[in-house]
Scaffold this motif. Structure first.
Motif, short mmCIF file in Angstrom:
data_model
loop_
_atom_site.label_atom_id
_atom_site.label_comp_id
_atom_site.label_asym_id
_atom_site.label_seq_id
_atom_site.Cartn_x
_atom_site.Cartn_y
_atom_site.Cartn_z
N GLY A 266 0.11 49.24 73.46
CA GLY A 266 -0.43 49.36 72.12
C GLY A 266 -0.31 48.07 71.32
N GLU A 267 0.15 47.01 71.98
CA GLU A 267 0.33 45.72 71.31
C GLU A 267 -1.02 45.08 71.00
OE1 GLU A 267 3.03 41.76 72.07
OE2 GLU A 267 1.99 42.60 73.80
N HIS A 268 -1.14 44.57 69.77
CA HIS A 268 -2.35 43.85 69.37
C HIS A 268 -2.23 42.41 69.81
CE1 HIS A 268 -4.12 46.89 66.60
NE2 HIS A 268 -2.88 47.34 66.66
N ARG A 269 -3.32 41.87 70.33
CA ARG A 269 -3.33 40.45 70.69
C ARG A 269 -4.73 39.90 70.53
NH1 ARG A 269 -1.78 41.73 76.78
NH2 ARG A 269 0.19 41.89 75.74
N THR A 270 -4.78 38.61 70.37
CA THR A 270 -6.07 37.92 70.26
C THR A 270 -6.38 37.31 71.61
OG1 THR A 270 -5.65 37.41 67.94
CG2 THR A 270 -7.35 36.11 69.06
N LEU A 271 -7.51 37.68 72.17
CA LEU A 271 -7.96 37.14 73.45
C LEU A 271 -8.84 35.92 73.17
CD1 LEU A 271 -8.08 37.43 76.53
CD2 LEU A 271 -10.09 38.88 76.21
N VAL A 272 -8.47 34.78 73.76
CA VAL A 272 -9.20 33.53 73.54
C VAL A 272 -9.82 33.11 74.88
CG1 VAL A 272 -9.07 31.15 72.72
CG2 VAL A 272 -7.53 32.89 71.76
N PRO A 273 -11.09 33.46 75.12
CA PRO A 273 -11.74 33.05 76.38
C PRO A 273 -11.95 31.54 76.42
CG PRO A 273 -12.98 34.80 75.26
CD PRO A 273 -11.96 34.28 74.30
N ALA A 274 -11.50 30.92 77.48
CA ALA A 274 -11.63 29.46 77.61
C ALA A 274 -12.03 29.11 79.03
CB ALA A 274 -10.32 28.79 77.24
N ARG A 275 -12.63 27.93 79.16
CA ARG A 275 -13.08 27.45 80.46
C ARG A 275 -12.48 26.07 80.71
NH1 ARG A 275 -18.18 28.22 83.68
NH2 ARG A 275 -17.99 30.17 82.57
N VAL A 276 -11.99 25.84 81.93
CA VAL A 276 -11.47 24.53 82.29
C VAL A 276 -12.65 23.58 82.43
CG1 VAL A 276 -10.26 23.18 84.06
CG2 VAL A 276 -9.42 25.45 83.43
N VAL A 277 -12.61 22.45 81.69
CA VAL A 277 -13.68 21.45 81.81
C VAL A 277 -13.24 20.27 82.66
CG1 VAL A 277 -14.85 22.11 79.68
CG2 VAL A 277 -13.05 20.37 79.60
N SER A 278 -11.92 20.14 82.86
CA SER A 278 -11.42 19.07 83.72
C SER A 278 -9.99 19.41 84.13
CB SER A 278 -11.45 17.74 82.97
OG SER A 278 -11.06 16.69 83.82
N ARG A 279 -9.68 19.14 85.39
CA ARG A 279 -8.31 19.30 85.90
C ARG A 279 -7.87 17.95 86.43
NH1 ARG A 279 -6.34 24.13 89.64
NH2 ARG A 279 -5.96 24.95 87.55
N ILE A 280 -6.74 17.48 85.92
CA ILE A 280 -6.19 16.19 86.32
C ILE A 280 -4.83 16.42 86.96
CG2 ILE A 280 -5.48 13.89 85.53
CD1 ILE A 280 -8.48 14.51 85.08
N ARG A 281 -4.62 15.84 88.13
CA ARG A 281 -3.34 15.94 88.84
C ARG A 281 -2.73 14.55 88.91
NH1 ARG A 281 -3.52 20.59 92.44
NH2 ARG A 281 -5.57 21.54 92.29
N ILE A 282 -1.46 14.44 88.51
CA ILE A 282 -0.80 13.13 88.58
C ILE A 282 0.60 13.30 89.15
CG2 ILE A 282 -2.12 12.13 86.68
CD1 ILE A 282 0.30 12.46 84.89
N PRO A 283 1.12 12.27 89.82
CA PRO A 283 2.47 12.35 90.37
C PRO A 283 3.48 12.34 89.22
CG PRO A 283 1.53 10.18 90.78
CD PRO A 283 0.46 11.00 90.17
N PRO A 284 4.63 12.99 89.41
CA PRO A 284 5.64 13.06 88.35
C PRO A 284 6.02 11.69 87.79
CG PRO A 284 6.25 14.53 90.13
CD PRO A 284 5.05 13.74 90.60
N GLU A 285 6.06 10.67 88.62
CA GLU A 285 6.44 9.33 88.16
C GLU A 285 5.48 8.81 87.09
OE1 GLU A 285 7.83 10.31 92.14
OE2 GLU A 285 5.79 10.12 91.39
#
Length: 107
Positions: free
Chosen positions: A55-74
């Motif tokens: 019964g919890e109210h929440r706001t649903l925010v539909p979003a789309r990934v436009v870019s994914r960037i992967r980088i090493p921890p360093e």
């Protein structure tokens, strides 16, 4: 070990990437070997929903990934430094401490 010569990057920006991609926000997560930054844009206006189980109210925010960037921890430390430096430049240039409000902030 001998001193290494300073590096000078020669960066090529392909024409199809010159315009970049607009993102409303980013989601950052990691594994033991990589940090991942998903840049997202709003796909539809936010809407109110009620969880049928709680019964919890929440706001649903539909979003789309436009870019994914992967980088090493360093590289995360270097990225954080670069972002901080650019934010300080931006604050001095604009005289603002915070960016203007976005449509997402108004919800």
């Amino acid at each position: 070990m001998a001193d290494e010569a300073p590096r000078q990057f020669e960066i090529d920006l392909p024409p199809e990437l010159i315009g970049g991609a607009y993102a409303d926000f980013a989601n950052v997560w990691h594994t033991p070997t990589v940090f991942v930054m998903d840049f997202l844009t709003l796909a539809k206006p936010p809407s109110e929903h009620i969880d049928p189980e709680t019964g919890e109210h929440r706001t649903l925010v539909p979003a789309r990934v436009v870019s994914r960037i992967r980088i090493p921890p360093e590289q995360v430390f270097e990225l954080a430094k670069a972002l901080t430096q650019q934010l300080e430049f931006w604050e001095r240039e604009t005289g603002r401490r915070t960016p203007p409000r976005t449509p997402l902030d108004e919800e």
